[in-house]
Motif scaffolding. Structure first.
Motif, PDB file in Angstrom:
ATOM      1  N   LYS A 152       0.806  -1.225   0.000  1.00 55.56           N
ATOM      2  CA  LYS A 152       0.000   0.000   0.000  1.00 55.56           C
ATOM      3  C   LYS A 152       0.839   1.275   0.000  1.00 55.56           C
ATOM      4  O   LYS A 152       0.297   2.368   0.151  1.00 55.56           O
ATOM      5  CB  LYS A 152      -0.910   0.008   1.233  1.00 55.56           C
ATOM      6  N   THR A 153       2.155   1.151  -0.152  1.00 56.65           N
ATOM      7  CA  THR A 153       3.008   2.337  -0.019  1.00 56.65           C
ATOM      8  C   THR A 153       3.680   2.762  -1.324  1.00 56.65           C
ATOM      9  O   THR A 153       4.543   3.638  -1.312  1.00 56.65           O
ATOM     10  CB  THR A 153       4.100   2.090   1.042  1.00 56.65           C
ATOM     11  N   ARG A 165      11.522  -0.554  -0.664  1.00 56.77           N
ATOM     12  CA  ARG A 165      11.139  -1.857  -0.126  1.00 56.77           C
ATOM     13  C   ARG A 165      10.979  -1.838   1.391  1.00 56.77           C
ATOM     14  O   ARG A 165      10.347  -2.730   1.959  1.00 56.77           O
ATOM     15  CB  ARG A 165      12.178  -2.921  -0.514  1.00 56.77           C
ATOM     16  N   ARG A 166      11.546  -0.813   2.038  1.00 52.80           N
ATOM     17  CA  ARG A 166      11.506  -0.741   3.495  1.00 52.80           C
ATOM     18  C   ARG A 166      10.409   0.184   4.017  1.00 52.80           C
ATOM     19  O   ARG A 166      10.233   0.301   5.228  1.00 52.80           O
ATOM     20  CB  ARG A 166      12.870  -0.305   4.041  1.00 52.80           C
ATOM     21  N   LEU A 167       9.676   0.830   3.109  1.00 51.52           N
ATOM     22  CA  LEU A 167       8.542   1.655   3.527  1.00 51.52           C
ATOM     23  C   LEU A 167       7.315   0.747   3.565  1.00 51.52           C
ATOM     24  O   LEU A 167       6.780   0.347   2.531  1.00 51.52           O
ATOM     25  CB  LEU A 167       8.326   2.819   2.563  1.00 51.52           C
ATOM     26  N   LEU A 168       6.879   0.408   4.764  1.00 48.07           N
ATOM     27  CA  LEU A 168       5.860  -0.614   4.968  1.00 48.07           C
ATOM     28  C   LEU A 168       4.624  -0.027   5.641  1.00 48.07           C
ATOM     29  O   LEU A 168       4.685   1.033   6.258  1.00 48.07           O
ATOM     30  CB  LEU A 168       6.425  -1.744   5.841  1.00 48.07           C
ATOM     31  N   ALA A 169       3.517  -0.745   5.516  1.00 52.39           N
ATOM     32  CA  ALA A 169       2.276  -0.262   6.121  1.00 52.39           C
ATOM     33  C   ALA A 169       1.400  -1.424   6.558  1.00 52.39           C
ATOM     34  O   ALA A 169       1.473  -2.533   6.018  1.00 52.39           O
ATOM     35  CB  ALA A 169       1.515   0.622   5.136  1.00 52.39           C
ATOM     36  N   LEU A 170       0.554  -1.136   7.525  1.00 51.23           N
ATOM     37  CA  LEU A 170      -0.451  -2.070   8.020  1.00 51.23           C
ATOM     38  C   LEU A 170      -1.767  -1.318   8.132  1.00 51.23           C
ATOM     39  O   LEU A 170      -1.848  -0.308   8.841  1.00 51.23           O
ATOM     40  CB  LEU A 170      -0.051  -2.616   9.397  1.00 51.23           C
ATOM     41  N   GLU A 171      -2.784  -1.763   7.422  1.00 49.48           N
ATOM     42  CA  GLU A 171      -4.109  -1.158   7.542  1.00 49.48           C
ATOM     43  C   GLU A 171      -4.821  -1.733   8.760  1.00 49.48           C
ATOM     44  O   GLU A 171      -4.963  -2.947   8.892  1.00 49.48           O
ATOM     45  CB  GLU A 171      -4.941  -1.413   6.290  1.00 49.48           C
ATOM     46  N   LEU A 172      -5.271  -0.857   9.642  1.00 48.96           N
ATOM     47  CA  LEU A 172      -6.073  -1.266  10.783  1.00 48.96           C
ATOM     48  C   LEU A 172      -7.554  -1.229  10.435  1.00 48.96           C
ATOM     49  O   LEU A 172      -8.368  -1.895  11.070  1.00 48.96           O
ATOM     50  CB  LEU A 172      -5.793  -0.349  11.978  1.00 48.96           C
ATOM     51  N   GLU A 178      -6.133   3.355   0.738  1.00 45.85           N
ATOM     52  CA  GLU A 178      -6.517   3.308  -0.671  1.00 45.85           C
ATOM     53  C   GLU A 178      -6.189   4.636  -1.356  1.00 45.85           C
ATOM     54  O   GLU A 178      -6.633   5.700  -0.933  1.00 45.85           O
ATOM     55  CB  GLU A 178      -8.016   3.025  -0.795  1.00 45.85           C
ATOM     56  N   GLY A 179      -5.377   4.577  -2.407  1.00 47.10           N
ATOM     57  CA  GLY A 179      -5.025   5.778  -3.154  1.00 47.10           C
ATOM     58  C   GLY A 179      -4.043   6.699  -2.465  1.00 47.10           C
ATOM     59  O   GLY A 179      -3.807   7.815  -2.943  1.00 47.10           O
ATOM     60  N   ALA A 180      -3.449   6.265  -1.359  1.00 52.95           N
ATOM     61  CA  ALA A 180      -2.512   7.123  -0.626  1.00 52.95           C
ATOM     62  C   ALA A 180      -1.298   7.446  -1.494  1.00 52.95           C
ATOM     63  O   ALA A 180      -0.681   6.563  -2.082  1.00 52.95           O
ATOM     64  CB  ALA A 180      -2.066   6.436   0.656  1.00 52.95           C
ATOM     65  N   ALA A 181      -0.961   8.734  -1.580  1.00 53.42           N
ATOM     66  CA  ALA A 181       0.160   9.160  -2.412  1.00 53.42           C
ATOM     67  C   ALA A 181       0.715  10.476  -1.894  1.00 53.42           C
ATOM     68  O   ALA A 181       0.008  11.259  -1.262  1.00 53.42           O
ATOM     69  CB  ALA A 181      -0.282   9.314  -3.869  1.00 53.42           C
ATOM     70  N   GLY A 182       2.002  10.695  -2.154  1.00 51.33           N
ATOM     71  CA  GLY A 182       2.638  11.941  -1.757  1.00 51.33           C
ATOM     72  C   GLY A 182       3.685  11.721  -0.681  1.00 51.33           C
ATOM     73  O   GLY A 182       3.989  10.593  -0.284  1.00 51.33           O
ATOM     74  N   VAL A 183       4.235  12.823  -0.205  1.00 50.72           N
ATOM     75  CA  VAL A 183       5.280  12.780   0.815  1.00 50.72           C
ATOM     76  C   VAL A 183       4.646  12.718   2.200  1.00 50.72           C
ATOM     77  O   VAL A 183       3.721  13.479   2.505  1.00 50.72           O
ATOM     78  CB  VAL A 183       6.199  14.012   0.711  1.00 50.72           C
ATOM     79  N   ILE A 184       5.142  11.829   3.024  1.00 48.37           N
ATOM     80  CA  ILE A 184       4.642  11.686   4.392  1.00 48.37           C
ATOM     81  C   ILE A 184       5.162  12.856   5.224  1.00 48.37           C
ATOM     82  O   ILE A 184       6.355  13.154   5.223  1.00 48.37           O
ATOM     83  CB  ILE A 184       5.112  10.351   4.994  1.00 48.37           C
ATOM     84  N   ALA A 185       4.251  13.511   5.944  1.00 49.23           N
ATOM     85  CA  ALA A 185       4.623  14.681   6.745  1.00 49.23           C
ATOM     86  C   ALA A 185       4.074  14.549   8.156  1.00 49.23           C
ATOM     87  O   ALA A 185       2.990  14.002   8.365  1.00 49.23           O
ATOM     88  CB  ALA A 185       4.083  15.955   6.105  1.00 49.23           C
TER      89      ALA A 185
END
Length: 205
Positions: A152-153, A165-172, A178-185
């Motif tokens: 999802k990343t 490959r090291r940017l990971l996510a878990l949906e709770l 869904e559709g997440a995009a852009g720079v994390i702030a």
């Protein structure tokens, strides 16, 4: 041997005892008096380069999410583990999520199951508090056991160098990313002194 575990009703402390080699330790919410010991633990576990990580740019000067800064203590009260979760926004005007890290354990106690317990408790608490997703930067070979993947990343980026490959996510919550995009702030509250500094930087820009 399987660990014995007791959780108090208020979730203030979790006692874990491995009846084999691992000593008794407790997991609870970080207190103000833990900060200095936590910083020393991070230095021992991660080294001075930890402050140059892209994740640190997001966390710097901000407070962790309420109720989601956890520590592990040995029987004598010594702090032997830490994990924090932070409020972030996924792209400009994007969805909100949590960023987990750093996760650190006293080097001499890495085989005691402390890191796994901190991870599982942090995830459970975040879900109970109603958060939709958790992100982190780490080795997928380790974090897959907790449900984290890079699926999802693909559209997300850190504010600095990082390995995709090291940017990971878990949906709770299903569909939270869904559709997440852009720079994390970072989007959490600033600590009091950092809030003043941030206003000065904005005024000078």
């Amino acid at each position: 041997m399987e660990a014995a575990r007791q959780i108090d009703p208020a979730w203030n402390a979790v006692a874990v005892e491995d009846r084999g080699a691992a000593p008794l330790f407790t997991v609870d919410v970080e207190a103000a008096g833990d900060i200095a010991a936590r910083e020393l633990l991070l230095d021992r576990a991660m080294g001075p380069m930890r402050r140059r990580k892209s994740s640190e740019k997001i966390r710097r000067g901000r407070l962790p999410a309420e109720g989601l800064a956890l520590v592990a203590r040995a029987e004598d009260g010594t702090l032997v583990g830490t994990v924090r979760l932070w409020h972030v926004t996924l792209g400009e005007g994007g969805a909100r999520a949590l960023l987990l890290g750093p996760l650190a354990v006293e080097p001499a106690m890495k085989s005691a199951g402390i890191g796994s317990r901190l991870m599982r408790d942090a995830i459970a608490r975040a879900a109970t508090l109603g958060h939709g997703a958790i992100l982190l930067v780490g080795d997928p070979e380790y974090y897959v056991r907790f449900g984290f993947t890079a699926e999802k990343t693909a559209g997300l980026a850190m504010p600095g160098p990082f390995e995709k490959r090291r940017l990971l996510a878990l949906e709770l919550k299903p569909g939270a990313l869904e559709g997440a995009a852009g720079v994390i702030a970072g989007s959490g509250d600033f600590v009091p002194h950092a809030r003043v500094q941030a206003k000065r930087r904005t005024a000078a820009a």
